[in-house]
Write an enzyme that holds these catalytic residues in place. Structure first.
Site, PDB file in Angstrom:
ATOM      1  N   HIS A 103      -1.374  -0.325  10.247  1.00 36.33           N
ATOM      2  CA  HIS A 103      -0.955   1.070  10.320  1.00 36.33           C
ATOM      3  C   HIS A 103      -1.988   1.960  10.994  1.00 36.33           C
ATOM      4  O   HIS A 103      -1.964   3.184  10.870  1.00 36.33           O
ATOM      5  CB  HIS A 103      -0.568   1.601   8.938  1.00 36.33           C
ATOM      6  CG  HIS A 103       0.846   1.214   8.588  1.00 36.33           C
ATOM      7  ND1 HIS A 103       1.299  -0.075   8.714  1.00 36.33           N
ATOM      8  CD2 HIS A 103       1.903   1.937   8.152  1.00 36.33           C
ATOM      9  CE1 HIS A 103       2.566  -0.123   8.371  1.00 36.33           C
ATOM     10  NE2 HIS A 103       2.969   1.090   8.019  1.00 36.33           N
ATOM     11  N   ASP A 168      -1.351   9.440   0.877  1.00 29.39           N
ATOM     12  CA  ASP A 168       0.012   9.985   0.752  1.00 29.39           C
ATOM     13  C   ASP A 168       1.063   8.877   0.820  1.00 29.39           C
ATOM     14  O   ASP A 168       2.138   8.980   0.239  1.00 29.39           O
ATOM     15  CB  ASP A 168       0.308  10.948   1.907  1.00 29.39           C
ATOM     16  CG  ASP A 168      -0.543  12.193   1.830  1.00 29.39           C
ATOM     17  OD1 ASP A 168      -1.128  12.444   0.765  1.00 29.39           O
ATOM     18  OD2 ASP A 168      -0.632  12.906   2.851  1.00 29.39           O
ATOM     19  N   GLU A 284      -2.546  19.901  -1.645  1.00 26.57           N
ATOM     20  CA  GLU A 284      -2.497  19.723  -0.195  1.00 26.57           C
ATOM     21  C   GLU A 284      -1.950  21.008   0.428  1.00 26.57           C
ATOM     22  O   GLU A 284      -1.679  21.994  -0.266  1.00 26.57           O
ATOM     23  CB  GLU A 284      -1.624  18.522   0.196  1.00 26.57           C
ATOM     24  CG  GLU A 284      -2.291  17.190  -0.072  1.00 26.57           C
ATOM     25  CD  GLU A 284      -1.700  16.025   0.722  1.00 26.57           C
ATOM     26  OE1 GLU A 284      -0.776  16.250   1.544  1.00 26.57           O
ATOM     27  OE2 GLU A 284      -2.171  14.885   0.521  1.00 26.57           O
TER      28      GLU A 284
HETATM   29  P1  FAD Z   1      -5.114  -1.735   9.546  1.00 24.75           P
HETATM   30  O1  FAD Z   1      -4.546  -0.758  10.490  1.00 24.75           O
HETATM   31  O2  FAD Z   1      -4.521  -3.072   9.540  1.00 24.75           O
HETATM   32  O3  FAD Z   1      -6.706  -1.839   9.769  1.00 24.75           O
HETATM   33  C1  FAD Z   1      -7.491  -0.681   9.907  1.00 24.75           C
HETATM   34  C2  FAD Z   1      -8.954  -1.050  10.166  1.00 24.75           C
HETATM   35  O4  FAD Z   1      -9.504  -1.664   9.010  1.00 24.75           O
HETATM   36  C3  FAD Z   1      -9.132  -2.069  11.294  1.00 24.75           C
HETATM   37  O5  FAD Z   1     -10.343  -1.825  11.952  1.00 24.75           O
HETATM   38  C4  FAD Z   1      -9.176  -3.378  10.548  1.00 24.75           C
HETATM   39  O6  FAD Z   1      -9.850  -4.379  11.281  1.00 24.75           O
HETATM   40  C5  FAD Z   1      -9.905  -2.993   9.287  1.00 24.75           C
HETATM   41  N1  FAD Z   1      -9.512  -3.786   8.124  1.00 24.75           N
HETATM   42  C6  FAD Z   1      -8.268  -4.042   7.665  1.00 24.75           C
HETATM   43  N2  FAD Z   1      -8.329  -4.779   6.552  1.00 24.75           N
HETATM   44  C7  FAD Z   1      -9.634  -4.979   6.295  1.00 24.75           C
HETATM   45  C8  FAD Z   1     -10.347  -5.669   5.283  1.00 24.75           C
HETATM   46  N3  FAD Z   1      -9.723  -6.310   4.290  1.00 24.75           N
HETATM   47  N4  FAD Z   1     -11.698  -5.665   5.341  1.00 24.75           N
HETATM   48  C9  FAD Z   1     -12.357  -5.021   6.321  1.00 24.75           C
HETATM   49  N5  FAD Z   1     -11.737  -4.373   7.311  1.00 24.75           N
HETATM   50  C10 FAD Z   1     -10.389  -4.351   7.293  1.00 24.75           C
HETATM   51  N6  FAD Z   1      -4.864   7.529   5.523  1.00 24.75           N
HETATM   52  C11 FAD Z   1      -5.327   8.283   4.513  1.00 24.75           C
HETATM   53  O7  FAD Z   1      -6.529   8.301   4.246  1.00 24.75           O
HETATM   54  N7  FAD Z   1      -4.474   9.070   3.782  1.00 24.75           N
HETATM   55  C12 FAD Z   1      -3.141   9.076   3.997  1.00 24.75           C
HETATM   56  O8  FAD Z   1      -2.420   9.774   3.305  1.00 24.75           O
HETATM   57  C13 FAD Z   1      -2.630   8.255   5.030  1.00 24.75           C
HETATM   58  N8  FAD Z   1      -1.310   8.221   5.266  1.00 24.75           N
HETATM   59  C14 FAD Z   1      -0.840   7.413   6.254  1.00 24.75           C
HETATM   60  C15 FAD Z   1       0.539   7.365   6.472  1.00 24.75           C
HETATM   61  C16 FAD Z   1       1.056   6.548   7.447  1.00 24.75           C
HETATM   62  C17 FAD Z   1       2.550   6.515   7.666  1.00 24.75           C
HETATM   63  C18 FAD Z   1       0.172   5.793   8.262  1.00 24.75           C
HETATM   64  C19 FAD Z   1       0.706   4.939   9.369  1.00 24.75           C
HETATM   65  C20 FAD Z   1      -1.200   5.851   8.076  1.00 24.75           C
HETATM   66  C21 FAD Z   1      -1.725   6.658   7.065  1.00 24.75           C
HETATM   67  N9  FAD Z   1      -3.091   6.731   6.823  1.00 24.75           N
HETATM   68  C22 FAD Z   1      -3.553   7.503   5.798  1.00 24.75           C
HETATM   69  C23 FAD Z   1      -4.055   6.028   7.660  1.00 24.75           C
HETATM   70  C24 FAD Z   1      -4.400   4.682   7.059  1.00 24.75           C
HETATM   71  O9  FAD Z   1      -5.168   4.846   5.882  1.00 24.75           O
HETATM   72  C25 FAD Z   1      -5.249   3.855   8.015  1.00 24.75           C
HETATM   73  O10 FAD Z   1      -4.629   3.739   9.246  1.00 24.75           O
HETATM   74  C26 FAD Z   1      -5.493   2.479   7.424  1.00 24.75           C
HETATM   75  O11 FAD Z   1      -6.436   1.806   8.195  1.00 24.75           O
HETATM   76  C27 FAD Z   1      -4.219   1.711   7.436  1.00 24.75           C
HETATM   77  O12 FAD Z   1      -4.316   0.598   6.591  1.00 24.75           O
HETATM   78  P2  FAD Z   1      -3.833  -0.794   7.137  1.00 24.75           P
HETATM   79  O13 FAD Z   1      -3.813  -1.690   5.971  1.00 24.75           O
HETATM   80  O14 FAD Z   1      -2.599  -0.688   7.920  1.00 24.75           O
HETATM   81  O15 FAD Z   1      -5.094  -1.132   8.080  1.00 24.75           O
END
Ligand code: FAD
Length: 526
Positions: A103, A168, A284
């Site tokens: 994400h 969120d 918020e």
């Molecule tokens: P990924 O996109 O898969 O990875 C993100 C980064 O973390 C990459 O660099 C990856 O290599 C690294 N990573 C992933 N897993 C690990 C692990 N286990 N160990 C070490 N590194 C790792 N953020 C907020 O703070 N608050 C919010 O309310 C919020 N709302 C969101 C709503 C939506 C619809 C979306 C799309 C994003 C939102 N985000 C929010 C952003 C979100 O927190 C970040 O994009 C987060 O990185 C997404 O988590 P993911 O599991 O998809 O990570």
């Protein structure tokens, strides 16, 4: 504590995919010598299947595309350690990115020509992975880095417990949000999610498998929290829990005047003691602009009958500011919560008559973004480009930001369609030893432009984002990007500011061959 893994000695010179895949073709697990079993085992978990490659080269942002050579589907942390060890000891190392739920919006979880580790493969393999284990006595949960926060919520609620700090949207992995910060309306009181971790298991860029906490391997602990995946892959995090409330009182107030809006927000977050029962549980804020409806995909809150009066207010003022607050309650406090909310609202300077309330279950509140997601998915509007921009703005400059950006660039361009968030948090709830970067002032605002766009219109939003950054640079607004994305080393050095030296030093210490999360383009940005 270092946990070491057996690793075949001959795994040295040849690039991993051809090597491992060739092992797959010539050997069957039962034919080989015992020391080769890990290699064969690893090979069986690597995929070069076009659909796996395609999925690992995309993310929620839909803007960046970068193809890995292969995707690892680990069934246990040992598989990840074996992969890292192979790259680390190879004369030509390759990049490795953990992908949580993908994400990110700028390719941060991609590894061009390297290997993407699909963390979600471990999610249901409780036998090998960490899964979610709740300790009722000690009030914490041990959670695999690959777990989604929604699953953490459901698992802990079974025991009447829950973590205190959220995002969120809950369909994000624990490892993904802890690599950034994890912020939401609870942050002003409890700090971001990275301030709510007791210990972690991490596999570093040297393939060391370490448990870290503020007392054990503390340098790694603080590096990884907000560390953008640069220092290690989180395979387990210990998250503190509290008794979960049953329901919430959820209120929105509308303002036409920005300074009244921020003054009220700041007053409300000044009461922020973790144990202070009179403090709010969530705060918020967002902008309401001329988008046809005061609701957006992220939330439908306002009673339908009130839409016309809200819309005419927006038409009159261009932008209306919406303050959103929540108080939890349970059986013990259900008779007093209304009175407490009344006290909170006393003296607030919202527009008379523009107060709206709801009473919903705790889980429904925390999972509030999900229904919008499902609706967009059913309309084919979820998997579209998301040219997002997330910023932290110091309190002293938020009014300049309102005048120059919200009332300037945003209104003039008039293309903003998605949610725009704006709410404050307290610096004292963050820990400066962590890698996450925030402004220097005690109170700062998060501003999120959460745009959805068409496949050929995202560039217009990108231009607006660039304009906003240019405006802030020109007028000296000392912003920090949240979920940052930069393409040059100079920009990263500027982003980290006084933390850059430590960040760089930690990189040499924990990932000296620069293997991890290359998609962040911090150390791999030629
Ligand atoms: P990924 O996109 O898969 O990875 C993100 C980064 O973390 C990459 O660099 C990856 O290599 C690294 N990573 C992933 N897993 C690990 C692990 N286990 N160990 C070490 N590194 C790792 N953020 C907020 O703070 N608050 C919010 O309310 C919020 N709302 C969101 C709503 C939506 C619809 C979306 C799309 C994003 C939102 N985000 C929010 C952003 C979100 O927190 C970040 O994009 C987060 O990185 C997404 O988590 P993911 O599991 O998809 O990570």
């Amino acid at each position: 504590m270092v946990m070491s893994f057996q690793f075949p000695a001959y795994f040295t010179a040849i690039f991993i995919i051809t090597r491992v895949m060739s092992i797959m073709k010539i050997s069957k697990p039962l034919d080989v010598h015992h020391k080769d079993i890990r290699a064969v085992d690893l090979a069986t978990k690597l995929s070069v299947d076009p659909s796996a490659i395609e999925s690992a080269s995309r993310d929620f942002g839909g803007i960046v595309k970068a193809e890995p050579e292969a995707v690892l589907h680990p069934s246990a942390p040992q598989d990840i350690a074996a992969l890292i060890k192979f790259s680390y000891s190879n004369s030509v190392p390759f990049g490795i990115a953990a992908k949580g739920h993908g994400h990110s919006v700028r390719g941060q979880a991609m590894a061009e020509n390297g290997v993407v580790v699909d963390m979600r493969s471990m999610a249901n393999k409780r036998r090998n992975g960490t899964g979610i284990r709740v300790s009722i006595d000690r009030l914490y949960a041990d959670v695999g880095g690959e777990q989604l926060w929604i699953d953490v919520l459901n698992a802990t609620l079974e025991y009447g417990l829950a973590p205190v700090s959220w995002t969120d949207y809950l369909y994000l992995t624990v490892g993904g949000t802890l690599s950034n910060a994890g912020i939401s309306g609870q942050t002003f009181r409890y700090g971001p999610q990275i301030s709510n971790v007791l210990e972690m298991d991490v596999i570093t860029g040297k393939a060391d498998f370490l448990t870290c906490s503020p007392r054990m391997n503390s340098e790694l602990f603080y590096a990884v929290l907000g560390g953008l995946g640069q220092f290690g892959i989180i395979t387990r995090a210990r998250i503190p829990l509290q008794p979960a409330p049953k329901r919430v009182k959820w209120v929105r107030l509308l303002y036409d005047d920005f300074s009244s809006f921020t003054k009220d927000q700041e007053l409300l977050i000044s009461k922020n003691g973790r144990k202070d029962k009179s403090a709010l549980d969530y705060l918020e804020g967002s902008l309401l602009m001329d988008q046809g409806s005061p609701d957006n995909w992220r939330s439908s809150f306002f009673p339908y009958k009130d839409h016309p009066k809200i819309i005419s207010l927006i038409t009159k003022h261009g932008i209306i500011y919406c303050l959103e607050i929540v108080k939890h309650y349970d059986d013990r406090t259900k008779h007093t919560v209304d009175k407490e909310m009344e006290q909170v609202l006393q003296g607030m300077n919202y527009m008379p008559g523009f107060i709206f309330g709801k009473d919903v279950g705790y889980e429904e509140f925390l999972n509030r973004v999900r229904s919008g997601e499902l609706k967009l998915k059913s309309q084919g509007l979820w998997d579209v480009p998301h040219p997002w921009l997330n910023l932290f703005i110091p309190k002293s400059q938020i009014s300049d930001f309102n005048n120059g950006v919200f009332r300037g660039i945003v209104l003039e361009r008039n293309i903003t369609t998605g949610p725009v968030l704006v709410y404050p948090m307290n610096r004292q709830k963050w820990d400066d030893r962590m890698s996450a970067v925030i402004p220097d002032e005690e109170i700062f605002y998060t501003v999120g432009f959460l745009h959805s766009s068409g496949f050929d219109t995202w560039k217009a939003f990108e231009d607006q984002n660039k304009d906003i950054m240019r405006f802030c640079n020109k007028t000296g607004i000392m912003l920090k990007q949240y979920l940052p994305h930069y393409s040059t080393k100079e920009e990263w050095v500027h982003h980290f500011g006084s933390k850059w030296k430590v960040f760089q030093h930690r990189k040499y210490q924990f990932d000296p061959r620069m293997l991890l999360s290359p998609g962040q383009r911090i150390f791999n940005n030629n």
